[in-house]
Design an enzyme around this catalytic site. Structure first.
Site, PDB file in Angstrom:
ATOM      1  N   CYS A  64     -13.481  -0.543  -5.639  1.00  0.00           N
ATOM      2  CA  CYS A  64     -14.300  -1.732  -5.865  1.00  0.00           C
ATOM      3  C   CYS A  64     -14.158  -2.722  -4.722  1.00  0.00           C
ATOM      4  CB  CYS A  64     -13.907  -2.361  -7.194  1.00  0.00           C
ATOM      5  SG  CYS A  64     -14.040  -1.166  -8.520  1.00  0.00           S
ATOM      6  N   GLU A  65     -14.610  -2.337  -3.549  1.00  0.00           N
ATOM      7  CA  GLU A  65     -14.615  -3.171  -2.344  1.00  0.00           C
ATOM      8  C   GLU A  65     -15.785  -2.696  -1.497  1.00  0.00           C
ATOM      9  OE1 GLU A  65     -12.243  -5.445  -1.267  1.00  0.00           O
ATOM     10  OE2 GLU A  65     -10.673  -5.054  -2.753  1.00  0.00           O
TER      11      GLU A  65
ATOM     12  N   TYR B 232      -9.779  -1.150  10.813  1.00  0.00           N
ATOM     13  CA  TYR B 232     -10.022  -1.271  12.250  1.00  0.00           C
ATOM     14  C   TYR B 232     -11.467  -0.968  12.637  1.00  0.00           C
ATOM     15  CZ  TYR B 232      -4.966  -0.063  12.209  1.00  0.00           C
ATOM     16  OH  TYR B 232      -3.632   0.022  11.959  1.00  0.00           O
TER      17      TYR B 232
ATOM     18  N   GLY C  57       1.393   5.340  22.279  1.00  0.00           N
ATOM     19  CA  GLY C  57       0.116   4.684  22.548  1.00  0.00           C
ATOM     20  C   GLY C  57      -0.986   5.569  23.091  1.00  0.00           C
TER      21      GLY C  57
ATOM     22  N   ARG D  68       0.430   9.027  17.344  1.00  0.00           N
ATOM     23  CA  ARG D  68      -0.943   9.489  17.176  1.00  0.00           C
ATOM     24  C   ARG D  68      -1.252  10.740  18.005  1.00  0.00           C
ATOM     25  NH1 ARG D  68      -5.143   5.944  15.828  1.00  0.00           N
ATOM     26  NH2 ARG D  68      -3.794   4.239  16.471  1.00  0.00           N
TER      27      ARG D  68
END
Ligand SMILES: *Cc1c(COP(=O)(O)O)cnc(C)c1O
Length: 416
Positions: A346-347, A316, A239, A276
């Site tokens: 295509c978005e 996010y 985290g 991460r």
């Protein structure tokens, strides 16, 4: 902080010119620095040295074989969340005694495979799961270690999709139920219920939520001891946040300094699961500008990487710095234009960055999307039947392809 720096206006990864990588391997291209990767692993290891933890790298952050293998060589264990990740983990030849397995929806077949391979711990997220693991372990004649994943009901102060330790999240078990499990643990005759696990969310930049959760768990462990139910292992999850733009995250040292006093009092063996923090800053996504498009309301830089290569901005609203691979000098504000950097998909949600300033940006220019080592390629898809991109690892002046670009054959391989 990382090994991506300009030399004479050209962006380098360690000693390698990124423009040359793009010419050779094409774009989009994920480029990783081995040095950044390993040095972040060592930072966290060093920070926690006094409690000598088992560090299980969280594979879902970036499950590329070579990245996991490099960390395993450094002594890391692996945190897995599926049978697919178990399969990958075993390929790295990590000791199965360094594999821990979390996730709310483990299937019986997945549990069985993990027990057969003698993984170290299951991090259990519900009573039905506990019963299922007990049953499968009994069938296989194995006494399996499990940790109960606690949901400490704290707010992590991070994006709502990546907070996992709040009462409303699907993860973990509340304290009252967990206490019943521990007091009753003999009834799970094929299990050694000997650990507590927690993971309260991702990209947490302040130590406050960690300390709050840790204190709750420490009190809980004390309560268990009083009831004669001591534990041997405490897994504090991952985290740790990193810098994407202007965050000022706690360093590994500050994080360790803040929670170590609590950990030392607990006297259990410690496990960490960073993802991460280890890999986030170790990778960039290199992409080429296909078109510059101006509409009455906006300027777009249309690039050849899209949300299928990096979904974090779309999913996010995540911010990633976007730098020119070759920086241009400018002679005043007239040289600077503001662009939305968008992909070919295509978005309308297909963007890598919005309202970004560039100096005389042109078609054919290369851009580098920074900090995509974590949750970049591991979340990539074939949407719009786009091929998954090539990944290369740089070590000094050496370059290794760690995933070749997919072919059109690959695209339909599993289809009938
Ligand atoms: C995703 C995950 C991690 C790693 O989280 P980071 O924020 O990448 O450090 C650790 N533990 C569990 C159980 C996870 O699901």
């Amino acid at each position: 902080m990382h090994d991506f720096n300009y030399k004479h206006n050209n962006l380098y990864c360690e000693a390698v010119n990124i423009e040359e990588l793009a010419e050779k391997y094409g774009t989009p291209l994920y480029v990783y620095s081995r040095n950044t990767l390993i040095s972040h692993y060592r930072k966290i290891k060093e920070a926690f040295r006094p409690v000598n933890p088992l560090i299980c790298y969280s594979m879902k952050a970036n499950s590329n074989f070579s990245i996991c293998k490099a960390l395993v060589k450094e002594g890391a264990g692996l945190d897995i969340v599926s049978r697919g990740e178990l399969y990958r983990a075993l390929k790295t030849r990590v000791s199965s005694k360094k594999i821990v397995y979390a996730g709310v929806g483990k299937k019986e077949s997945e549990i069985e495979m993990a027990i057969r391979h003698r993984i170290f711990f299951f991090n259990v997220e519900s009573i039905p799961e506990l019963e299922l693991i007990n049953k499968v372990a009994g069938r296989l004649g194995v006494r399996q270690k499990v940790a109960i994943r606690i949901n400490p009901d704290v707010k992590a102060g991070t994006h709502k999709y990546i907070t996992t330790g709040h009462g409303e999240n699907k993860f973990g078990i509340d304290f009252v139920t967990a206490k019943k499990i521990f007091l009753d643990r003999r009834k799970y005759e094929n299990l050694s219920v000997s650990g507590i696990h927690m993971h309260i969310g991702s990209q947490i930049v302040k130590s406050g939520p960690f300390i709050k959760a840790m204190k709750k768990v420490a009190d809980f462990i004390k309560d268990l001891e009083i009831c004669g139910a001591g534990i041997g292992w405490l897994n504090i999850g991952g985290g740790l946040g990193i810098i994407y733009s202007k965050e000022k995250p706690q360093t590994a040292k500050e994080y360790a300094g803040a929670i170590m006093p609590i950990l030392k009092r607990i006297k259990a063996n410690i496990i960490l699961e960073p993802g991460r923090f280890i890999v986030g800053n170790a990778g960039v996504l290199v992409t080429r500008v296909q078109y510059i498009k101006e509409t009455p309301s906006k300027k777009f830089a249309i690039v050849d990487a899209g949300m299928n290569d990096l979904i974090r901005p779309s999913l996010y609203g995540a911010y990633h710095e976007i730098l020119p691979v070759r920086s241009r000098s400018y002679s005043g504000s007239k040289d600077i234009r503001v662009f939305d950097v968008v992909g070919p998909i295509c978005e309308s949600g297909d963007f890598l960055g919005k309202d970004r300033k560039f100096v005389r940006l042109k078609e054919g220019d290369l851009l580098s999307v920074m900090g995509i080592g974590a949750y970049g390629s591991s979340m990539a898809s074939n949407y719009n039947s786009r091929l998954r991109a090539c990944e290369v690892m740089v070590e000094g002046d050496k370059v290794r392809v760690i995933r070749r670009r997919e072919t059109y054959e690959d695209l339909i391989r599993a289809e009938i």
